[in-house]
Scaffold this active site. Structure first.
Site, PDB file in Angstrom:
ATOM      1  N   TYR A   3       0.913  -1.223   0.122  1.00  0.00           N
ATOM      2  CA  TYR A   3       0.028  -0.034   0.086  1.00  0.00           C
ATOM      3  C   TYR A   3       0.873   1.240   0.244  1.00  0.00           C
ATOM      4  O   TYR A   3       2.068   1.277   0.459  1.00  0.00           O
ATOM      5  CB  TYR A   3      -0.847   0.036   1.260  1.00  0.00           C
ATOM      6  N   LYS A  27     -11.800   0.154   5.714  1.00  0.00           N
ATOM      7  CA  LYS A  27     -12.268  -0.418   4.272  1.00  0.00           C
ATOM      8  C   LYS A  27     -13.273  -1.355   4.640  1.00  0.00           C
ATOM      9  O   LYS A  27     -14.421  -1.026   5.028  1.00  0.00           O
ATOM     10  CB  LYS A  27     -11.119  -0.973   3.658  1.00  0.00           C
TER      11      LYS A  27
HETATM   12  C1  LIG Z   1      -6.401   1.943   2.821  1.00  0.00           C
HETATM   13  C2  LIG Z   1      -5.247   0.892   3.337  1.00  0.00           C
HETATM   14  C3  LIG Z   1      -4.477   1.079   4.407  1.00  0.00           C
HETATM   15  C4  LIG Z   1      -4.326   2.410   5.183  1.00  0.00           C
HETATM   16  O1  LIG Z   1      -5.357   2.401   6.059  1.00  0.00           O
HETATM   17  P1  LIG Z   1      -6.035   3.967   6.641  1.00  0.00           P
HETATM   18  O2  LIG Z   1      -7.176   3.530   7.291  1.00  0.00           O
HETATM   19  O3  LIG Z   1      -6.337   4.677   5.237  1.00  0.00           O
HETATM   20  O4  LIG Z   1      -4.923   4.511   7.248  1.00  0.00           O
HETATM   21  C5  LIG Z   1      -3.353   0.219   4.645  1.00  0.00           C
HETATM   22  N1  LIG Z   1      -3.332  -0.820   3.727  1.00  0.00           N
HETATM   23  C6  LIG Z   1      -4.083  -1.167   2.684  1.00  0.00           C
HETATM   24  C7  LIG Z   1      -4.206  -2.409   1.963  1.00  0.00           C
HETATM   25  C8  LIG Z   1      -5.499  -0.256   2.432  1.00  0.00           C
HETATM   26  O5  LIG Z   1      -6.036  -0.475   1.463  1.00  0.00           O
END
Ligand SMILES: *Cc1c(COP(=O)(O)O)cnc(C)c1O
Length: 393
Positions: free
Chosen positions: A112, A209
């Site tokens: 990421y 997410k």
């Molecule tokens: C969005 C995401 C993150 C970071 O998460 P946040 O809640 O935006 O800080 C880390 N890893 C993956 C795979 C992501 O999709």
């Protein structure tokens, strides 16, 4: 009946909620209080010195947040869990807990965007060496791990080109090297994949997410062995990246339907990937559920479903890709993924917004790529919307 032996849909609804809630509430209350008050100093001391259960201050623990931690712990089948203000707080707190100057971390080039920044900018500043191996090259990953390292950091499927890492193989190598293995399970969700059952020491999540699933809350989680989670908890209680009670409440409300949503999103993403693969205006489709995916067999072995996110390239240049994206009616043009609403965007504004155009090119991410995160809408409507937008390319 113990929830430990229940199926994910049952855990999603009940996990962490078995104990009587305040005032007999049927749903988890938002305990919106920074400190917790005691009638006398001795009872306060008992909690402070861990002689009795209770809460002192919400930077450390909070009753609403506790329920979130227990629910994700049960879903990932780990010994212990803790939580954070965001996924990046979970990842950075975990890495900074264990990495010391002179240590080596081995990871993949497709992690990421924010994680990638930790590897390329912040960790090297602290004297930590990071080796990033080409994602999907199992031999190169084994070799890099065997050269010795403190941490093996993995993510699968990856963002945004849905590459797959053989978790069992990489974790076995990590164990042989005496390294801590950490897996970002955000894309897969615990419904589709449980890295701890494949031997991982720790699993991290962006709860923002799929776990929350409604694009209205941010959070992060860490699940794994009690001893390792305790150390990260200690780092977090001091550095202060804790999850708030109201965010925990929103995440819990979302998590109740996690299994239902993910089952639908798996189905829709596979159908969409098949539809786009046969469409003359689409160059490439990246989805681990397609038999044509280079690592489909590995994905089929370690995942129960292939997830709600796919990516594909549209048009000869970024202008054509923008025309496609701008024409979508049933998708927010927005960062993030895993929501009940479909979300779409190019990597330069979503997963790899933190990277420069050169860095994205180096990572092999085409500027014409579209990341498409299926919501819970009817597949037929999403397909018609995508078809109409492709007509504009
Ligand atoms: C969005 C995401 C993150 C970071 O998460 P946040 O809640 O935006 O800080 C880390 N890893 C993956 C795979 C992501 O999709």
């Amino acid at each position: 009946m113990s929830l430990e032996t229940c199926k994910p849909g049952t855990i999603a609804a009940w996990g962490g909620e078995e104990t009587p809630l305040a005032f007999g509430a049927a749903q988890v209350p938002i305990v919106q209080s920074a400190p917790f008050a005691y009638p006398d100093i001795d009872s306060w001391l008992d909690v402070a010195l861990l002689r009795a259960d209770g809460h002192i201050y919400s930077r450390n623990t909070n009753p609403t947040v506790d329920v979130f931690e227990e629910k994700i712990r049960l879903l990932e089948q780990g010994e212990a869990a803790t939580s954070f203000a965001s996924g990046m707080a979970a990842i950075s707190n975990t890495l900074f807990t264990f990495a010391r100057p002179g240590d080596r971390i081995v990871s993949i080039s497709d992690s990421y965007g924010g994680t990638s920044k930790l590897f390329l900018e912040f960790l090297p500043q602290m004297g930590v060496e990071v080796e990033l191996v080409e994602t999907g090259d199992g031999d190169a990953l084994d070799a890099a791990i065997a050269r010795g390292c403190r941490i093996v950091y993995l993510e699968t499927p990856t963002n945004p080109t849905l590459k797959i890492i053989d978790l069992e193989r990489a974790i076995t190598s990590a164990k042989r090297a005496g390294a801590i293995s950490i897996v970002d399970n955000t894309f897969a969700t615990p419904i589709n994949q449980n890295p701890i059952l494949l031997g991982a020491d720790l699993v991290v999540h962006s709860a923002t997410k799929f776990l929350g699933g409604h694009d209205d809350a941010m959070g992060g989680a860490l699940v794994g062995s009690a001893e390792l989670v305790r150390q990260v908890y200690h780092y977090r209680e001091i550095t202060g990246g804790n999850l708030g009670a109201f965010q925990a409440y929103l995440l819990l409300r979302g998590m109740k339907t996690l299994e239902l949503r993910v089952a639908r999103q798996n189905e829709t993403a596979l159908a969409m990937a098949r539809y786009l693969s046969a469409h003359p205006k689409v160059e490439q489709v990246f989805y681990p559920g397609l038999e044509s995916h280079v690592a489909h067999d590995i994905a089929a072995r370690q995942m129960r479903g292939f997830g709600g996110v796919l990516s594909f390239s549209v048009g000869d240049d970024f202008d054509a890709t923008k025309r496609f994206l701008n024409a979508l009616k049933l998708a927010h043009r927005a960062a993030s993924l895993g929501s009940v609403n479909t979300l779409a965007g190019p990597p330069c504004t979503t997963s790899h917004v933190e990277c420069s155009a050169e860095e994205r090119a180096q990572l092999g991410i085409p500027e014409t790529l579209v990341r498409y995160s299926c919501g819970i809408e009817a597949f037929e409507d999403l397909r018609d919307d995508v078809a109409a937008a492709l007509d504009r390319v």
